[in-house]
Design an enzyme around this catalytic site. Structure first.
Site, PDB file in Angstrom:
ATOM      1  N   ARG A   1       0.831  -1.188   0.000  1.00  0.00           N
ATOM      2  CA  ARG A   1       0.000   0.000   0.000  1.00  0.00           C
ATOM      3  C   ARG A   1       0.873   1.249   0.000  1.00  0.00           C
ATOM      4  O   ARG A   1       1.951   1.282   0.574  1.00  0.00           O
ATOM      5  CB  ARG A   1      -0.896   0.040   1.245  1.00  0.00           C
ATOM      6  CG  ARG A   1      -2.184  -0.773   1.100  1.00  0.00           C
ATOM      7  CD  ARG A   1      -3.081  -0.615   2.319  1.00  0.00           C
ATOM      8  NE  ARG A   1      -2.412  -1.059   3.521  1.00  0.00           N
ATOM      9  CZ  ARG A   1      -1.847  -0.267   4.403  1.00  0.00           C
ATOM     10  NH1 ARG A   1      -1.906   1.042   4.266  1.00  0.00           N
ATOM     11  NH2 ARG A   1      -1.233  -0.763   5.455  1.00  0.00           N
TER      12      ARG A   1
ATOM     13  N   TYR B   1      -1.567  -3.108  -6.934  1.00  0.00           N
ATOM     14  CA  TYR B   1      -1.345  -3.940  -5.759  1.00  0.00           C
ATOM     15  C   TYR B   1      -2.460  -3.866  -4.715  1.00  0.00           C
ATOM     16  O   TYR B   1      -2.861  -2.771  -4.291  1.00  0.00           O
ATOM     17  CB  TYR B   1      -0.021  -3.552  -5.068  1.00  0.00           C
ATOM     18  CG  TYR B   1       0.388  -4.586  -4.053  1.00  0.00           C
ATOM     19  CD1 TYR B   1       1.127  -5.704  -4.429  1.00  0.00           C
ATOM     20  CD2 TYR B   1      -0.023  -4.489  -2.742  1.00  0.00           C
ATOM     21  CE1 TYR B   1       1.450  -6.682  -3.518  1.00  0.00           C
ATOM     22  CE2 TYR B   1       0.302  -5.467  -1.816  1.00  0.00           C
ATOM     23  CZ  TYR B   1       1.041  -6.563  -2.212  1.00  0.00           C
ATOM     24  OH  TYR B   1       1.360  -7.532  -1.304  1.00  0.00           O
TER      25      TYR B   1
ATOM     26  N   LYS C   1      -9.871  -2.044   1.400  1.00  0.00           N
ATOM     27  CA  LYS C   1      -9.539  -0.921   2.280  1.00  0.00           C
ATOM     28  C   LYS C   1     -10.308   0.343   1.883  1.00  0.00           C
ATOM     29  O   LYS C   1     -10.758   1.095   2.736  1.00  0.00           O
ATOM     30  CB  LYS C   1      -8.036  -0.649   2.243  1.00  0.00           C
ATOM     31  CG  LYS C   1      -7.185  -1.860   2.575  1.00  0.00           C
ATOM     32  CD  LYS C   1      -7.427  -2.369   3.966  1.00  0.00           C
ATOM     33  CE  LYS C   1      -6.446  -3.490   4.300  1.00  0.00           C
ATOM     34  NZ  LYS C   1      -6.572  -3.953   5.681  1.00  0.00           N
TER      35      LYS C   1
ATOM     36  N   HIS D   1     -10.655  -2.217  11.236  1.00  0.00           N
ATOM     37  CA  HIS D   1      -9.568  -3.080  10.743  1.00  0.00           C
ATOM     38  C   HIS D   1      -9.379  -4.207  11.761  1.00  0.00           C
ATOM     39  O   HIS D   1      -8.432  -4.183  12.550  1.00  0.00           O
ATOM     40  CB  HIS D   1      -8.297  -2.223  10.618  1.00  0.00           C
ATOM     41  CG  HIS D   1      -7.180  -2.873   9.870  1.00  0.00           C
ATOM     42  ND1 HIS D   1      -5.860  -2.507  10.055  1.00  0.00           N
ATOM     43  CD2 HIS D   1      -7.164  -3.844   8.927  1.00  0.00           C
ATOM     44  CE1 HIS D   1      -5.085  -3.226   9.261  1.00  0.00           C
ATOM     45  NE2 HIS D   1      -5.842  -4.044   8.563  1.00  0.00           N
TER      46      HIS D   1
ATOM     47  N   SER E   1      -1.462  -3.390  10.195  1.00  0.00           N
ATOM     48  CA  SER E   1      -1.115  -4.262   9.077  1.00  0.00           C
ATOM     49  C   SER E   1       0.112  -5.113   9.409  1.00  0.00           C
ATOM     50  O   SER E   1       1.099  -4.614   9.944  1.00  0.00           O
ATOM     51  CB  SER E   1      -0.837  -3.416   7.844  1.00  0.00           C
ATOM     52  OG  SER E   1      -1.978  -2.634   7.545  1.00  0.00           O
TER      53      SER E   1
ATOM     54  N   CYS F   1       0.462  -7.373  11.676  1.00  0.00           N
ATOM     55  CA  CYS F   1       0.706  -7.508  13.123  1.00  0.00           C
ATOM     56  C   CYS F   1      -0.096  -8.631  13.758  1.00  0.00           C
ATOM     57  O   CYS F   1      -0.255  -8.674  14.975  1.00  0.00           O
ATOM     58  CB  CYS F   1       0.436  -6.189  13.826  1.00  0.00           C
ATOM     59  SG  CYS F   1       1.681  -4.938  13.436  1.00  0.00           S
TER      60      CYS F   1
ATOM     61  N   ASP G   1      -9.622  -9.520   8.634  1.00  0.00           N
ATOM     62  CA  ASP G   1      -9.069  -8.188   8.322  1.00  0.00           C
ATOM     63  C   ASP G   1     -10.039  -7.034   8.577  1.00  0.00           C
ATOM     64  O   ASP G   1      -9.609  -5.965   8.972  1.00  0.00           O
ATOM     65  CB  ASP G   1      -8.601  -8.157   6.860  1.00  0.00           C
ATOM     66  CG  ASP G   1      -7.670  -6.981   6.551  1.00  0.00           C
ATOM     67  OD1 ASP G   1      -6.697  -6.778   7.312  1.00  0.00           O
ATOM     68  OD2 ASP G   1      -7.904  -6.264   5.568  1.00  0.00           O
TER      69      ASP G   1
ATOM     70  N   ARG H   1       2.011 -12.060  -0.501  1.00  0.00           N
ATOM     71  CA  ARG H   1       0.679 -12.390   0.023  1.00  0.00           C
ATOM     72  C   ARG H   1       0.037 -13.546  -0.719  1.00  0.00           C
ATOM     73  O   ARG H   1       0.423 -13.881  -1.839  1.00  0.00           O
ATOM     74  CB  ARG H   1      -0.228 -11.162  -0.067  1.00  0.00           C
ATOM     75  CG  ARG H   1       0.276 -10.001   0.793  1.00  0.00           C
ATOM     76  CD  ARG H   1      -0.800  -9.229   1.454  1.00  0.00           C
ATOM     77  NE  ARG H   1      -0.219  -8.282   2.401  1.00  0.00           N
ATOM     78  CZ  ARG H   1      -0.786  -7.946   3.555  1.00  0.00           C
ATOM     79  NH1 ARG H   1      -1.932  -8.487   3.910  1.00  0.00           N
ATOM     80  NH2 ARG H   1      -0.208  -7.080   4.359  1.00  0.00           N
TER      81      ARG H   1
HETATM   82  P1  GTP Z   1      -2.693  -7.426   7.319  1.00  0.00           P
HETATM   83  O1  GTP Z   1      -3.225  -8.456   6.384  1.00  0.00           O
HETATM   84  O2  GTP Z   1      -1.546  -6.652   6.756  1.00  0.00           O
HETATM   85  O3  GTP Z   1      -3.744  -6.502   7.848  1.00  0.00           O
HETATM   86  O4  GTP Z   1      -1.970  -8.180   8.543  1.00  0.00           O
HETATM   87  P2  GTP Z   1      -2.400  -9.138   9.741  1.00  0.00           P
HETATM   88  O5  GTP Z   1      -2.650  -8.322  10.952  1.00  0.00           O
HETATM   89  O6  GTP Z   1      -3.471 -10.083   9.328  1.00  0.00           O
HETATM   90  O7  GTP Z   1      -1.033  -9.915  10.028  1.00  0.00           O
HETATM   91  P3  GTP Z   1      -0.665 -11.469   9.953  1.00  0.00           P
HETATM   92  O8  GTP Z   1      -1.510 -12.319  10.864  1.00  0.00           O
HETATM   93  O9  GTP Z   1      -0.642 -11.865   8.547  1.00  0.00           O
HETATM   94  O10 GTP Z   1       0.797 -11.459  10.564  1.00  0.00           O
HETATM   95  C1  GTP Z   1       1.874 -10.766  10.012  1.00  0.00           C
HETATM   96  C2  GTP Z   1       3.178 -11.340  10.473  1.00  0.00           C
HETATM   97  O11 GTP Z   1       3.230 -11.423  11.900  1.00  0.00           O
HETATM   98  C3  GTP Z   1       3.417 -12.732   9.939  1.00  0.00           C
HETATM   99  O12 GTP Z   1       4.753 -12.837   9.528  1.00  0.00           O
HETATM  100  C4  GTP Z   1       3.162 -13.617  11.128  1.00  0.00           C
HETATM  101  O13 GTP Z   1       3.892 -14.814  11.069  1.00  0.00           O
HETATM  102  C5  GTP Z   1       3.575 -12.739  12.303  1.00  0.00           C
HETATM  103  N1  GTP Z   1       2.817 -13.090  13.528  1.00  0.00           N
HETATM  104  C6  GTP Z   1       1.479 -13.247  13.632  1.00  0.00           C
HETATM  105  N2  GTP Z   1       1.105 -13.618  14.887  1.00  0.00           N
HETATM  106  C7  GTP Z   1       2.254 -13.692  15.608  1.00  0.00           C
HETATM  107  C8  GTP Z   1       2.543 -14.026  16.964  1.00  0.00           C
HETATM  108  O14 GTP Z   1       1.670 -14.342  17.782  1.00  0.00           O
HETATM  109  N3  GTP Z   1       3.854 -13.961  17.337  1.00  0.00           N
HETATM  110  C9  GTP Z   1       4.843 -13.622  16.464  1.00  0.00           C
HETATM  111  N4  GTP Z   1       6.091 -13.587  16.901  1.00  0.00           N
HETATM  112  N5  GTP Z   1       4.607 -13.316  15.168  1.00  0.00           N
HETATM  113  C10 GTP Z   1       3.332 -13.343  14.744  1.00  0.00           C
HETATM  114  C1  SPV Z   2      -3.080  -4.255   5.088  1.00  0.00           C
HETATM  115  O1  SPV Z   2      -2.079  -3.637   4.661  1.00  0.00           O
HETATM  116  O2  SPV Z   2      -3.610  -3.986   6.199  1.00  0.00           O
HETATM  117  C2  SPV Z   2      -3.671  -5.356   4.303  1.00  0.00           C
HETATM  118  C3  SPV Z   2      -3.157  -5.599   2.952  1.00  0.00           C
HETATM  119  O3  SPV Z   2      -4.569  -6.026   4.788  1.00  0.00           O
HETATM  120  S1  SPV Z   2      -3.781  -4.518   1.731  1.00  0.00           S
HETATM  121  O4  SPV Z   2      -5.029  -5.069   1.217  1.00  0.00           O
HETATM  122  O5  SPV Z   2      -2.772  -4.422   0.662  1.00  0.00           O
HETATM  123  O6  SPV Z   2      -4.029  -3.217   2.320  1.00  0.00           O
HETATM  124 MN    MN Z   3      -5.209  -5.264   6.796  1.00  0.00          MN
END
Ligand code: GTP
Ligand code: SPV
Ligand code: MN
Length: 589
Positions: free
Chosen positions: A70, A209, A218, A238, A260, A262, A285, A375
């Site tokens: 983004r 993207y 979003k 979110h 994002s 996290c 999400d 992704r």
């Molecule tokens: P967006 O799709 O960007 O909104 O992100 P999201 O909040 O869904 O994040 P996601 O669950 O995909 O996690 C992002 C990264 O954090 C990945 O590399 C995960 O492996 C890592 N991660 C997720 N949960 C944990 C956790 O409990 N501990 C640790 N150390 N890493 C984590």
């Molecule tokens: C984020 O960045 O929080 C996402 C991926 O979930 S995107 O759809 O590219 O914004």
């Molecule tokens: Mn997101």
């Protein structure tokens, strides 16, 4: 299957005349449409089929290396008044933005196909669904929208019946005039993702993207929907939504706002390590939340697919995600193995031999093989663990989380809704690869909505507070969580992932009045005896490592929050100023 409603037809004609596509295609959910889009993308070289023995029905897309995340600096809220965009958004006057972007759009689809995508965010026919039409010259966007949104003939018919839809215009900004097409056309110099909140329109140009281009996600379901939610008394957030069943067979629904990359997808796909617990995914999400007749906050996931972070996903950390992406998945910017499968950092300890990196070069071991924001795009129907509830679940607890190496404890409980709103408003997190710019820098990301709030963030805080004007005791309790504290060796102290159920277990005990807590300036933390760590490989001083707050750092945080709050000036609600004073006092106590 064309539109007949004069409003829709007029809008399509206007944009067709401006962008001058060579042809147009109405996108439907048929298998033939999907195949046609895939064939187009394979021919152009945007996607490659993966080995059907290893990853059936799946493809790897490789983007232009300048178009991988983004673009927050190019994301703009074009409200009539600058104050309505607030201090955290980029703002341009709508008329000025329209004039500038119309010039970009002029002839931008020459030589290209314009895909017309009528879609719904939310269940078709539900009063809470929002319909949109995205027009785009990207077959990758059309294919992704088929997975992420609800696209079927009922949506098209409903839009045609009353002409109510969010117009969403997208172009990669690469007209085919005197040049051949490329595998990932884009236009980084002229990229803009513009939102017109008053008229509920989206104009996106230059990027293909994810969040820049799949406009239902979003742009519509967060930025435009947050404005609708403010006006109509609900919340567009979110957030993940998790269904949790305890060993006592009690069912709870938990929502969580983390910035994002996290941990939302990972918590939404939790596989509990503690006996007797069961978890299912409702959403990973975006959550739309409304007060029900019972006063509780009910949540829906308006999406139909996952657009999830690949790196860090493994059979150990997230087996549900690994099973979900075992087939029928579009991967973007992952590495390619010698036998035609995908790979990313964290999938296995060592990269396999003969890897091709995300830019198509033989992998030499230098830098990441997959882009850190690589992704997967996959339908929720591929998940082995999706909860059947689609039309609303009552939320018992809301989690606010982020990446904080220090200071923020593993979990704290807010003292009230108002205190919870305070905790949400001061959230900060280390930046990730999900957006452009440096990674690992702590920044304030209130409610994980910094990039997604379509109006003045100070007013948004006020909107959250207003939820408690009636029946506050029916609202969910609010918690702050942080899976990302680091120890002296630089590694994460908390094992995270499936072990996060231990935090949820304490939260449920709190909701049921079974656990006590101790006051801290950031809320209530567990008593060590109420927090289950049996079976974990933690050091003797685990409680301090996970829960202690350094006084000097807290004092520094007070100053940072004061600066953060000062930005909102007269838009900062008085209750939050009072919460801040209380926080400051408790830090110095
Ligand atoms: P967006 O799709 O960007 O909104 O992100 P999201 O909040 O869904 O994040 P996601 O669950 O995909 O996690 C992002 C990264 O954090 C990945 O590399 C995960 O492996 C890592 N991660 C997720 N949960 C944990 C956790 O409990 N501990 C640790 N150390 N890493 C984590
Ligand atoms: C984020 O960045 O929080 C996402 C991926 O979930 S995107 O759809 O590219 O914004
Ligand atoms: Mn997101």
């Amino acid at each position: 299957m064309r539109f007949t409603n004069p409003k829709v037809v007029g809008w399509l004609e206007e944009w067709t005349a401006l962008m001058q596509p060579e042809r147009s295609v109405m996108v439907d959910a048929s298998a033939a449409m999907r195949e046609q889009l895939i064939a187009t993308l394979v021919e152009l070289g945007t996607i490659k089929a993966l080995n059907p023995q290893l990853r059936p029905g799946s493809y790897l897309a490789s983007s232009d290396p300048r178009d991988v995340a983004r673009l927050e600096s190019r994301t703009i809220i074009c409200s009539e008044r600058e104050a309505d965009a607030g201090p955290t958004n980029n703002w341009r006057a709508p008329s000025e933005m329209r004039e500038m972007m119309r010039k970009l759009y002029e002839g931008c689809m020459r030589g290209r196909t314009m895909y017309i995508i009528p879609f719904s965010m939310g269940e078709v026919g539900s009063p809470f669904a929002i319909y949109g039409i995205e027009i785009t010259d990207s077959a990758y966007v059309a294919l992704s929208m088929l997975t992420m949104a609800t696209i079927d003939d009922r949506v098209r018919a409903a839009i045609d019946a009353d002409g109510v839809f969010v117009p969403a215009v997208h172009s990669v900004g690469y007209p085919l005039v005197g040049r051949e097409d490329v595998a990932w056309p884009c236009n980084p110099e002229d990229t803009y993702i513009a939102h017109f909140p008053e008229t509920r329109e989206i104009w996106s140009y230059g990027s293909g993207y994810g969040g820049n281009a799949l406009l239902g996600k979003k742009c519509l379901a967060l930025r435009i929907a947050s404005v609708a939610a403010r006006d109509e008394g609900w919340l567009a957030e979110h957030m993940l939504i998790l269904k949790l069943t305890s060993p006592r067979n009690e069912v709870y629904y938990v929502a969580g706002a983390f910035p994002s990359a996290c941990g939302k997808t990972n918590l939404a796909m939790l596989v509990p390590t503690r006996p007797g617990w069961r978890a299912e995914t409702v959403g990973d999400d975006i959550a739309w939340l409304r007060r029900g007749p019972d006063g509780r906050l009910w949540a829906v996931n308006p999406e139909m697919g996952f657009f999830g972070v690949a790196p860090g996903t493994s059979v150990k950390t997230n087996p549900v995600a690994m099973e979900t992406v075992a087939r029928n998945t579009i991967f973007t910017n992952c590495a390619l193995t010698a036998d035609g499968d995908v790979w990313w950092e964290g999938m296995t300890k060592e990269p396999p031999e003969g890897l091709t990196d995300w830019q198509g070069r033989p992998y030499t071991g230098e830098g990441p093989a997959a882009h850190p924001n690589a992704r997967f795009t996959v339908s929720i129907e591929e998940s082995p663990n999706i909860a059947p509830e689609r039309d609303g679940v009552p939320i018992s607890a809301i989690l606010f989380g982020g990446r904080r190496s220090t200071l923020v404890p593993l979990v704290t409980e807010a003292r009230s809704w108002e205190h919870g709103v305070f905790l949400g408003s001061i959230m900060a997190s280390e930046t990730t690869a999900a957006a452009e710019g440096a990674v690992g820098r702590v920044r304030r990301d209130p409610f994980a909505m910094l990039p997604f709030c379509g109006y003045n963030m100070g007013d948004y805080f006020g909107h959250w507070l207003s939820m408690a004007e009636t029946d506050p005791q029916a609202l969910p309790r609010i918690y702050l969580v942080n899976w990302f504290r680091r120890g002296a060796d630089g590694g994460f102290v908390w094992p995270g992932y499936g072990e996060n159920v231990r935090v949820l277990s304490w939260i449920i005990d709190r909701l049921e009045g079974r656990a006590a807590g101790s006051e801290t300036p950031l809320g209530l933390i567990p008593k060590p005896e109420d927090f289950e760590v049996e079976g974990l490989d933690l050091s003797e001083n685990w409680f301090d490592l996970l829960f202690s707050m350094d006084k000097e750092e807290l004092i520094a945080e007070v100053d940072l929050i004061r600066e953060h709050y000062a930005r909102f000036a007269e838009h900062l609600p008085k209750q939050l100023a009072a919460q801040f004073n209380e926080f400051e006092e408790s830090v110095h106590r």
